[in-house]
Write a protein that holds these residues in place. Structure first.
Motif, PDB file in Angstrom:
ATOM      1  N   GLU A 195      -0.115 -17.214   5.298  1.00  0.00           N
ATOM      2  CA  GLU A 195      -0.887 -18.482   5.050  1.00  0.00           C
ATOM      3  C   GLU A 195      -0.077 -19.421   4.424  1.00  0.00           C
ATOM      4  OE1 GLU A 195      -5.457 -17.959   4.318  1.00  0.00           O
ATOM      5  OE2 GLU A 195      -4.440 -15.779   3.934  1.00  0.00           O
ATOM      6  N   ASP A 196      -0.683 -20.598   4.375  1.00  0.00           N
ATOM      7  CA  ASP A 196       0.100 -21.604   3.619  1.00  0.00           C
ATOM      8  C   ASP A 196       0.192 -21.429   2.417  1.00  0.00           C
ATOM      9  OD1 ASP A 196       0.669 -23.416   5.773  1.00  0.00           O
ATOM     10  OD2 ASP A 196      -0.793 -24.977   5.505  1.00  0.00           O
ATOM     11  N   ASP A 197      -0.917 -20.645   1.764  1.00  0.00           N
ATOM     12  CA  ASP A 197      -1.093 -20.760   0.528  1.00  0.00           C
ATOM     13  C   ASP A 197      -1.059 -19.029  -0.103  1.00  0.00           C
ATOM     14  OD1 ASP A 197      -3.370 -20.148   1.491  1.00  0.00           O
ATOM     15  OD2 ASP A 197      -4.626 -21.780   0.268  1.00  0.00           O
ATOM     16  N   TYR A 198      -1.236 -18.252   0.914  1.00  0.00           N
ATOM     17  CA  TYR A 198      -1.443 -16.979   0.435  1.00  0.00           C
ATOM     18  C   TYR A 198      -0.563 -16.092   1.694  1.00  0.00           C
ATOM     19  CZ  TYR A 198      -4.214 -12.970  -1.438  1.00  0.00           C
ATOM     20  OH  TYR A 198      -4.476 -11.911  -2.161  1.00  0.00           O
ATOM     21  N   ASP A 199       0.422 -15.272   1.088  1.00  0.00           N
ATOM     22  CA  ASP A 199       1.149 -14.287   1.849  1.00  0.00           C
ATOM     23  C   ASP A 199       0.888 -12.689   1.241  1.00  0.00           C
ATOM     24  OD1 ASP A 199       2.315 -16.150   2.985  1.00  0.00           O
ATOM     25  OD2 ASP A 199       4.471 -16.047   1.896  1.00  0.00           O
ATOM     26  N   SER A 200       0.756 -11.840   2.223  1.00  0.00           N
ATOM     27  CA  SER A 200       0.287 -10.347   1.828  1.00  0.00           C
ATOM     28  C   SER A 200       1.406  -9.538   2.731  1.00  0.00           C
ATOM     29  CB  SER A 200      -1.024 -10.116   2.333  1.00  0.00           C
ATOM     30  OG  SER A 200      -1.410  -8.866   1.892  1.00  0.00           O
ATOM     31  N   ASP A 201       1.857  -8.614   2.037  1.00  0.00           N
ATOM     32  CA  ASP A 201       2.356  -7.436   2.629  1.00  0.00           C
ATOM     33  C   ASP A 201       1.881  -6.200   2.335  1.00  0.00           C
ATOM     34  OD1 ASP A 201       4.512  -9.179   3.815  1.00  0.00           O
ATOM     35  OD2 ASP A 201       5.030  -9.365   1.974  1.00  0.00           O
ATOM     36  N   ALA A 202       1.541  -5.396   3.239  1.00  0.00           N
ATOM     37  CA  ALA A 202       0.978  -4.031   2.747  1.00  0.00           C
ATOM     38  C   ALA A 202       1.508  -2.899   3.576  1.00  0.00           C
ATOM     39  CB  ALA A 202      -0.379  -4.100   2.971  1.00  0.00           C
ATOM     40  N   VAL A 203       1.479  -1.750   3.047  1.00  0.00           N
ATOM     41  CA  VAL A 203       1.673  -0.486   3.692  1.00  0.00           C
ATOM     42  C   VAL A 203       0.751   0.590   3.517  1.00  0.00           C
ATOM     43  CG1 VAL A 203       4.356  -0.884   3.511  1.00  0.00           C
ATOM     44  CG2 VAL A 203       3.468   0.292   1.594  1.00  0.00           C
ATOM     45  N   ARG A 204       0.710   1.346   4.146  1.00  0.00           N
ATOM     46  CA  ARG A 204      -0.125   2.682   4.044  1.00  0.00           C
ATOM     47  C   ARG A 204       0.255   3.926   4.592  1.00  0.00           C
ATOM     48  NH1 ARG A 204      -2.105  -1.425   6.880  1.00  0.00           N
ATOM     49  NH2 ARG A 204      -1.582  -1.202   9.187  1.00  0.00           N
ATOM     50  N   ALA A 205      -0.304   5.043   4.499  1.00  0.00           N
ATOM     51  CA  ALA A 205      -0.031   6.408   4.654  1.00  0.00           C
ATOM     52  C   ALA A 205      -1.372   7.014   4.996  1.00  0.00           C
ATOM     53  CB  ALA A 205       0.890   6.859   4.104  1.00  0.00           C
ATOM     54  N   VAL A 206      -1.770   7.574   5.984  1.00  0.00           N
ATOM     55  CA  VAL A 206      -2.901   8.431   6.077  1.00  0.00           C
ATOM     56  C   VAL A 206      -2.885   9.690   6.960  1.00  0.00           C
ATOM     57  CG1 VAL A 206      -5.103   8.117   7.203  1.00  0.00           C
ATOM     58  CG2 VAL A 206      -4.137   6.180   6.387  1.00  0.00           C
ATOM     59  N   ALA A 207      -3.190  10.635   6.420  1.00  0.00           N
ATOM     60  CA  ALA A 207      -3.203  12.351   7.020  1.00  0.00           C
ATOM     61  C   ALA A 207      -4.599  12.573   7.336  1.00  0.00           C
ATOM     62  CB  ALA A 207      -2.528  13.113   5.899  1.00  0.00           C
ATOM     63  N   THR A 208      -4.737  13.373   8.475  1.00  0.00           N
ATOM     64  CA  THR A 208      -6.047  13.919   8.628  1.00  0.00           C
ATOM     65  C   THR A 208      -5.663  15.557   8.906  1.00  0.00           C
ATOM     66  OG1 THR A 208      -6.085  13.693  11.127  1.00  0.00           O
ATOM     67  CG2 THR A 208      -6.893  11.938   9.903  1.00  0.00           C
ATOM     68  N   PHE A 209      -6.535  16.408   8.540  1.00  0.00           N
ATOM     69  CA  PHE A 209      -6.694  17.693   8.851  1.00  0.00           C
ATOM     70  C   PHE A 209      -7.698  18.237   9.360  1.00  0.00           C
ATOM     71  CE2 PHE A 209      -4.154  16.499   5.053  1.00  0.00           C
ATOM     72  CZ  PHE A 209      -2.771  16.805   5.342  1.00  0.00           C
ATOM     73  N   ASP A 210      -7.747  18.919  10.551  1.00  0.00           N
ATOM     74  CA  ASP A 210      -8.895  19.581  11.305  1.00  0.00           C
ATOM     75  C   ASP A 210      -9.115  20.948  10.638  1.00  0.00           C
ATOM     76  OD1 ASP A 210      -9.053  17.389  12.523  1.00  0.00           O
ATOM     77  OD2 ASP A 210      -8.465  17.951  14.350  1.00  0.00           O
ATOM     78  N   SER A 211     -10.014  21.546  10.604  1.00  0.00           N
ATOM     79  CA  SER A 211     -10.359  22.910  10.515  1.00  0.00           C
ATOM     80  C   SER A 211      -9.912  23.551  11.608  1.00  0.00           C
ATOM     81  CB  SER A 211     -11.821  23.043  10.044  1.00  0.00           C
ATOM     82  OG  SER A 211     -12.708  22.727  10.911  1.00  0.00           O
TER      83      SER A 211
END
Lengths: 72, 370, 297
Positions: free
Chosen positions: B129-145
């Motif tokens: 944005e003009d006044d707001y910058d954001s950088d993000a990262v994520r990691a998500v794991a799922t496990f089924d029974s």
């Protein structure tokens, strides 16, 4: 009180107390898109979250690492 | 000796390709077909005595299955805000008089690898944005029974934000947030799925609103959210009831409850009507002070008159119409109304002297599956 | 059937077959693909075709044996499970007994003929070490007649579902597998044939998901000196079973329903005990014509 309720609710979901495990062939209805926990439409969900967080102080409970924005 | 049902059934279930594809889904859905979605959203907000604020947001979503067990998902959004910045207190009129006319561009990309009973996803988001910058990262794991009746989700994320307000108050201020989530989803019956998840977030850095005359917030924020969901399917395919509750609290003293209810009802020609209702209630931040502005302000102590941090209740009522055409296309139209009032707070009084906020959104979406 | 349903009827596996779906778009591609799947399984496992997998296995009897593909291996595991679950009554190698029983000529098998054939029958003799299968004696024969058609019904249903069909069913000569309920959520009504009066429906069974299969003494039989000899043979004695007229079983998969129905039939007068013990939902007509049922409908 809310804490006790929350604990109880988590316990119900976590507990291995299902009477009869649901078998693969019984999951037809569960496999519908509308039954997905994320609601099935990422764009719709994200817009709703954006509207909420621009007007309210609470967030979270639906995934991690979302990019912030100046609207909140 | 009477070897009965279990070995026979077990041997039968080992036959290839006889369980209906749809039945293989567990608590979470494995990768399906590819998908492209387009959505145009329009938001308009009214407040007595203030100019209206309007947001338009066109967005694009693409999900591509790659090779056998990968999907790549991307999302691009462009929101333009126009009109005055929101004015919550009529006594504050003029104090935050900078007209807002901002564009935000955001891109999210996620790659997911699916294993037999698990998945691992990595994602990144960039927002400018003009006044707001954001950088993000994520990691998500799922496990089924083993029976796929239970799915555990574990995720971590990190966001690095920079604030450069156009009025020069905030110059290259930083805010970093780390968050984590643990959730369990369970198949309860052949028509009920429930999920409980907790998220924790810790952020530090610049939290003030640079456009408000007096706004000094703590330099860090810890948030917790507990969310509970329950989805119920009826006999008629497509008819679903969704209930969700979220409990939120943070180190600023805010506690919030949000309840979501949605009922999806298909009609004869496969078009679907989905009315939904949401209620939200929150307490005020410890450093929120009721108007007039300046009341309670102590130099060096946190202070905010931002209505978002006040105590209030809010209701959203929405109706969505989903119309499929052909087997691959689906369109939807959604209209929602939002209203926020201090008197609607649950478990306590709302903040005094707040003007109610009303908003209306209209969305139109188109999805193509291939 | 209702006019708005799309259907495809054809002959396969010596049976009349029907695929019925309730779908908005044109379902002809899905129906054709499901039929192709039935024909594929018929071609692959028919003992009447020289190029079938079953023929290749049988030609190698007494020899070195053959290595089989995954699909065939899973079916062989099922045959082994059915043999164990029936205490040897059900046997995929019992087909050779047909040489002694001529149903066309209404000829009762002689003791000598059976004595000569019984050494060729017996799953316990089969050397089955996935993926290697060997029939140890020359003249032994394997056939998938006891569950091949039911397997085809399950596969055809899965093909329909993979084409987006959510409401329909597959009927292969009375072995029925549903692909979801009717559009309005109501179950399909499956009529169960009366074992003695060909045109009469004995009962109706509601089916949403899952399958129903029927085994009866009326499919192929002859009578001689007042005794009815049906085509269901006990692999241990080589003699047709007595004491059951028909059994219908409802199960999640058509192969399971079919095997339970056949094995119950093979239990003769003890069929009810077997069905009660296996926890099946069933409709049983015993040798006296009395109806026992746990199935609603």
């Amino acid at each position: 009180m809310t804490r006790a309720l929350a604990t109880l609710a988590i316990a119900i979901v976590l507990a291995g107390c299902a009477a009869q495990p649901v078998q693969p062939w019984e999951k037809r209805l569960l496999a519908q898109r509308a039954m997905r926990m994320d609601g099935g439409n990422a764009l719709e969900r994200d817009f709703a979250r954006q509207v909420e967080t621009s007007r309210e102080a609470a967030r979270g409970g639906e995934g991690v690492g979302g990019g912030g924005c100046g609207c909140n | 000796m009477q070897l009965t049902r279990p070995p026979l059934l077990a041997a039968a279930l080992a036959l290839p390709g006889i369980v209906l594809p749809a039945s293989e889904a567990g608590a979470e859905r494995p990768p399906g077909a590819g998908e492209v979605g387009l959505r145009y959203s329009h938001y308009q907000e009214y407040q007595p005595g203030a100019e209206r604020i309007e947001v338009v947001l066109p967005a694009l979503f693409v999900l591509v299955p790659v090779a056998e067990d990968w999907t790549i998902q991307g999302q691009l959004a462009l929101d333009s805000v126009s009109g005055a910045s929101p004015l919550y207190h009529d006594t504050l009129s003029g104090a935050s008089g900078i007209g807002v006319d901002d564009v935000r561009r955001s891109l999210d990309v996620d790659a997911t690898r699916y294993f037999d009973r698990a998945s691992l996803a990595f994602g990144a988001s960039v927002s400018r944005e003009d006044d707001y910058d954001s950088d993000a990262v994520r990691a998500v794991a799922t496990f089924d029974s083993a029976d796929r009746n239970r799915t555990i989700t574990v995720g971590v994320g990190y966001s690095d934000d920079t604030i450069d307000s156009v009025n020069g108050v905030a110059e290259h201020e930083a805010r970093n947030t780390t968050d984590a989530q643990v959730g369990v989803a369970r198949v309860l019956t052949s028509r009920d799925v429930a999920q409980a998840s907790v998220t924790f977030a810790h952020g530090s850095g610049y939290y003030d609103d640079p456009y408000k005359v007096l706004d000094r917030r703590p330099g860090s924020r810890d948030e917790r959210a507990l969310s509970l969901r329950w989805n119920h399917a009826y006999d008629t395919p497509g008819e679903v009831l969704r209930v969700a509750y979220r409990l939120f609290d943070d180190s600023w003293g805010i506690t919030a409850h949000s309840v979501d209810l949605a009922w999806r009802h298909p009609f004869a020609n496969d078009f679907v009507v989905e009315p939904s209702l949401r209620y939200h209630s929150q307490s005020a931040a410890d450093f929120y002070f009721d108007p007039p502005v300046g009341t309670g302000f102590v130099p060096g102590e946190p202070y905010s008159a931002d209505a978002r941090l006040s105590a209030f209740g809010a209701v959203t009522a929405a109706i969505k119409l989903e119309v499929p055409f052909g087997s691959r296309w689906r369109s939807d139209f959604k209209l929602s109304f939002y209203r926020q009032k201090s008197a609607w707070r649950a478990f306590g009084d709302g903040s005094p002297d707040l003007l109610p906020v009303s908003a209306r959104t209209f969305e139109i979406g188109l999805t193509y599956e291939y | 059937m209702q006019p708005e349903h799309q259907r495809l009827a054809f002959a396969a596996m010596a049976s009349r077959c029907a695929l019925v779906v309730d779908h908005d778009g044109d379902a002809s591609t899905a129906l054709a693909a499901a039929r192709e799947e039935v024909l594929r399984i018929e071609a692959k496992y028919s003992r009447y075709r020289d190029d079938s997998v079953v023929s290749a296995i049988n030609r190698a009897a007494g020899g070195a044996g053959v290595a089989v593909d995954d699909e065939t291996a899973a079916l062989l595991d099922l045959a082994a499970a059915a043999h164990a679950a029936s205490d040897g009554r059900f046997d995929a190698t019992s087909g050779v007994l047909r040489r002694a029983w001529d149903f066309g000529a209404a000829r009762v098998a002689t003791t000598e003929a059976l004595a000569a054939l019984l050494p060729l029958v017996g799953w316990q003799q089969v050397e089955w070490n996935r993926p290697h299968l060997r029939l140890p004696r020359a003249g032994m024969e394997l056939d998938f007649g006891g569950f091949g058609k039911e397997y085809a019904a399950d596969r055809a249903a899965a093909v329909l579902a993979s084409h987006g069909i959510a409401h329909g069913f597959v009927n292969l000569g009375g072995d029925v597998r549903a692909v979801g309920a009717r559009r309005d959520g109501a179950p399909w009504q499956v009529g169960v044939q009366h074992p003695r009066e060909v045109d009469r429906v004995l009962a109706r069974v509601a089916l949403r998901d899952g399958a129903i299969a029927t085994s009866g003494d009326y499919e192929r039989y002859f009578e001689c000196d007042g005794v009815r000899y049906c085509h269901v043979l006990d692999a241990r004695s080589g003699v047709p079973v007595q004491g059951v007229r028909a059994v219908s079983v409802v199960a999640p998969l058509c192969v399971v329903a079919g095997l339970h129905a056949t094995i119950a039939m093979l239990h003769g007068a003890k069929a009810k005990d077997y069905l009660d013990e296996c926890g099946c939902a069933y409709l049983l007509v015993d040798g006296d014509g009395a109806v026992h049922r746990t199935l609603a409908g």
